[in-house]
Design a protein around this motif. Structure first.
Motif, PDB file in Angstrom:
ATOM      1  N   PRO B  25      23.026  42.126  41.374  1.00  0.00           N
ATOM      2  CA  PRO B  25      24.089  42.148  42.390  1.00  0.00           C
ATOM      3  C   PRO B  25      25.029  43.336  42.183  1.00  0.00           C
ATOM      4  N   ILE B  26      25.865  43.564  43.137  1.00  0.00           N
ATOM      5  CA  ILE B  26      26.872  44.610  43.017  1.00  0.00           C
ATOM      6  C   ILE B  26      27.843  44.212  41.906  1.00  0.00           C
ATOM      7  N   SER B  27      28.252  45.168  41.096  1.00  0.00           N
ATOM      8  CA  SER B  27      28.849  44.879  39.796  1.00  0.00           C
ATOM      9  C   SER B  27      30.136  44.074  39.844  1.00  0.00           C
ATOM     10  N   ASN B  28      30.981  44.222  40.819  1.00  0.00           N
ATOM     11  CA  ASN B  28      32.244  43.484  40.836  1.00  0.00           C
ATOM     12  C   ASN B  28      32.176  42.225  41.692  1.00  0.00           C
ATOM     13  N   HIS B  29      30.977  41.831  42.083  1.00  0.00           N
ATOM     14  CA  HIS B  29      30.816  40.637  42.899  1.00  0.00           C
ATOM     15  C   HIS B  29      30.718  39.396  42.008  1.00  0.00           C
ATOM     16  N   LEU B  30      31.167  38.276  42.552  1.00  0.00           N
ATOM     17  CA  LEU B  30      31.262  37.064  41.753  1.00  0.00           C
ATOM     18  C   LEU B  30      30.394  35.919  42.251  1.00  0.00           C
ATOM     19  N   TYR B  31      29.969  35.993  43.504  1.00  0.00           N
ATOM     20  CA  TYR B  31      29.168  34.923  44.089  1.00  0.00           C
ATOM     21  C   TYR B  31      27.785  35.478  44.394  1.00  0.00           C
ATOM     22  N   PHE B  32      26.773  34.692  44.064  1.00  0.00           N
ATOM     23  CA  PHE B  32      25.405  35.164  44.228  1.00  0.00           C
ATOM     24  C   PHE B  32      24.582  34.105  44.954  1.00  0.00           C
ATOM     25  N   TYR B  33      23.613  34.598  45.704  1.00  0.00           N
ATOM     26  CA  TYR B  33      22.846  33.720  46.584  1.00  0.00           C
ATOM     27  C   TYR B  33      21.377  34.133  46.584  1.00  0.00           C
ATOM     28  N   TYR B  90      11.976  36.889  49.865  1.00  0.00           N
ATOM     29  CA  TYR B  90      13.118  36.294  49.176  1.00  0.00           C
ATOM     30  C   TYR B  90      14.223  37.338  49.068  1.00  0.00           C
ATOM     31  N   PHE B  91      15.391  36.960  49.573  1.00  0.00           N
ATOM     32  CA  PHE B  91      16.537  37.867  49.569  1.00  0.00           C
ATOM     33  C   PHE B  91      17.588  37.365  48.584  1.00  0.00           C
ATOM     34  N   CYS B  92      18.114  38.289  47.830  1.00  0.00           N
ATOM     35  CA  CYS B  92      19.282  38.045  47.007  1.00  0.00           C
ATOM     36  C   CYS B  92      20.496  38.583  47.759  1.00  0.00           C
ATOM     37  N   ALA B  93      21.643  37.943  47.592  1.00  0.00           N
ATOM     38  CA  ALA B  93      22.871  38.429  48.228  1.00  0.00           C
ATOM     39  C   ALA B  93      24.037  38.182  47.286  1.00  0.00           C
ATOM     40  N   SER B  94      25.092  38.950  47.474  1.00  0.00           N
ATOM     41  CA  SER B  94      26.289  38.741  46.662  1.00  0.00           C
ATOM     42  C   SER B  94      27.530  39.016  47.493  1.00  0.00           C
ATOM     43  N   ILE B  95      28.623  38.449  47.012  1.00  0.00           N
ATOM     44  CA  ILE B  95      29.917  38.559  47.697  1.00  0.00           C
ATOM     45  C   ILE B  95      30.985  38.880  46.666  1.00  0.00           C
ATOM     46  N   PRO B  96      31.890  39.798  46.979  1.00  0.00           N
ATOM     47  CA  PRO B  96      33.052  39.978  46.101  1.00  0.00           C
ATOM     48  C   PRO B  96      34.054  38.860  46.365  1.00  0.00           C
ATOM     49  N   ARG B  97      35.085  38.815  45.625  1.00  0.00           N
ATOM     50  CA  ARG B  97      36.123  37.832  45.924  1.00  0.00           C
ATOM     51  C   ARG B  97      37.441  38.582  45.989  1.00  0.00           C
ATOM     52  N   VAL B  98      38.022  38.612  47.143  1.00  0.00           N
ATOM     53  CA  VAL B  98      39.259  39.331  47.348  1.00  0.00           C
ATOM     54  C   VAL B  98      40.319  38.340  47.766  1.00  0.00           C
ATOM     55  N   ALA B  99      41.297  38.094  46.889  1.00  0.00           N
ATOM     56  CA  ALA B  99      42.424  37.208  47.175  1.00  0.00           C
ATOM     57  C   ALA B  99      41.958  35.848  47.673  1.00  0.00           C
ATOM     58  N   GLY B 100      40.853  35.348  47.135  1.00  0.00           N
ATOM     59  CA  GLY B 100      40.379  34.018  47.490  1.00  0.00           C
ATOM     60  C   GLY B 100      39.701  33.939  48.839  1.00  0.00           C
ATOM     61  N   VAL B 101      39.498  35.074  49.475  1.00  0.00           N
ATOM     62  CA  VAL B 101      38.851  35.071  50.784  1.00  0.00           C
ATOM     63  C   VAL B 101      37.502  35.752  50.663  1.00  0.00           C
ATOM     64  N   GLN B 102      36.505  35.134  51.240  1.00  0.00           N
ATOM     65  CA  GLN B 102      35.168  35.722  51.184  1.00  0.00           C
ATOM     66  C   GLN B 102      35.102  37.011  51.969  1.00  0.00           C
ATOM     67  N   GLU B 103      34.299  37.887  51.473  1.00  0.00           N
ATOM     68  CA  GLU B 103      33.945  39.076  52.216  1.00  0.00           C
ATOM     69  C   GLU B 103      32.517  38.934  52.716  1.00  0.00           C
ATOM     70  N   THR B 104      31.972  40.043  53.158  1.00  0.00           N
ATOM     71  CA  THR B 104      30.622  40.055  53.696  1.00  0.00           C
ATOM     72  C   THR B 104      29.598  39.804  52.608  1.00  0.00           C
ATOM     73  N   GLN B 105      28.534  39.108  52.959  1.00  0.00           N
ATOM     74  CA  GLN B 105      27.396  38.994  52.053  1.00  0.00           C
ATOM     75  C   GLN B 105      26.563  40.263  52.141  1.00  0.00           C
ATOM     76  N   TYR B 106      26.344  40.863  50.995  1.00  0.00           N
ATOM     77  CA  TYR B 106      25.528  42.067  50.913  1.00  0.00           C
ATOM     78  C   TYR B 106      24.144  41.657  50.446  1.00  0.00           C
TER      79      TYR B 106
END
Lengths: 115, 116
Positions: B25-33, B90-106
């Motif tokens: 995943p992208i290095s500063n992302h916290l959620y993975f899918y 099979y796709f992997c995706a990740s999301i950063p966490r900015v101020a408790g609000v989700q951003e786009t899934q990459y």
């Protein structure tokens, strides 16, 4: 649970013309995100445009714009000046604005741009 | 621009074999899918992962599936005993966490799995 419906399995448009892809969704959430993804034959998922539900202004990205109608739960994608490279499958997706929200996808619309 | 990467791009395996699909995943992302897409069908959610544990999983994600983040960078999906119907992208995706609000899934570019 959320559902996303894309009622147009296939669409075609002449190069340089404008086309609109439809998407409706069903949710009881108030805060969420909506996306359009493009999937070319390579099958990679490419983000086209995103919309935050709390924003009234419709999102735009160059030739791509959306018509977001929150009350009607409608989220259509307009592609202006269609190009041959726009030929792809387009997916509409919904994502809850929670810490671990997943995306729910529609069935997709296959768009063909004709020369 | 940072991006999600996945390996391998293609995997062919025999029914009953174990496969491991890898994602960075992208290095500063916290959620993975993980998602999967059977050919010609919609993209389906499999599992979400946060803080080294599963946050949510779908009905598809049964005991044959597992995920882990072994080294703080890789995020893997294991299928213990593959079935023909596991053939999919099979796709992997990740999301950063900015101020408790989700951003786009990459999304990553996907791994095309074929079970014979």
């Amino acid at each position: 649970a959320q559902t996303v419906t894309q009622s147009q399995p296939e669409m075609s448009v002449q190069e340089a013309e404008t086309v609109t892809l439809s998407c409706t969704y069903d949710t009881s959430e108030n805060n969420y995100y909506l996306f359009w993804y493009k999937q070319p034959p390579s099958r990679q998922m490419i983000l086209v445009i995103r919309q935050e539900a709390y924003k009234q202004q419709n999102a735009t990205e160059n030739r791509f714009s959306v018509n977001f109608q929150k009350a009607a739960k409608s989220f259509s994608l307009k592609i202006s000046d269609s190009q041959l490279g726009d030929t792809a499958m387009y997916f509409c997706a919904f994502m809850k604005a929670t810490n671990a929200g997943k995306s729910t996808f529609g069935d997709g619309t296959t768009l063909t741009v004709k020369p | 621009e940072p991006e999600v990467t996945q390996t391998p791009s293609h995997q062919v395996t025999q029914m009953g074999q174990e496969v491991i699909l890898r994602c960075v995943p992208i290095s500063n992302h916290l959620y993975f899918y993980w998602y999967r897409q059977i050919l010609g069908q919609k993209v389906e959610f499999l599992v979400s992962f946060y803080n080294n544990e599963i946050s949510e999983k779908s009905e598809i994600f049964d005991d044959q599936f597992s995920v882990e983040r072994p080294d703080g960078s890789n995020f893997t999906l294991k299928i213990r005993s593959t079935k023909l119907e596991d053939s999919a992208m099979y796709f992997c995706a990740s999301i950063p966490r900015v101020a408790g609000v989700q951003e786009t899934q990459y999304f990553g570019p996907g791994t095309r799995l074929l079970v014979l």
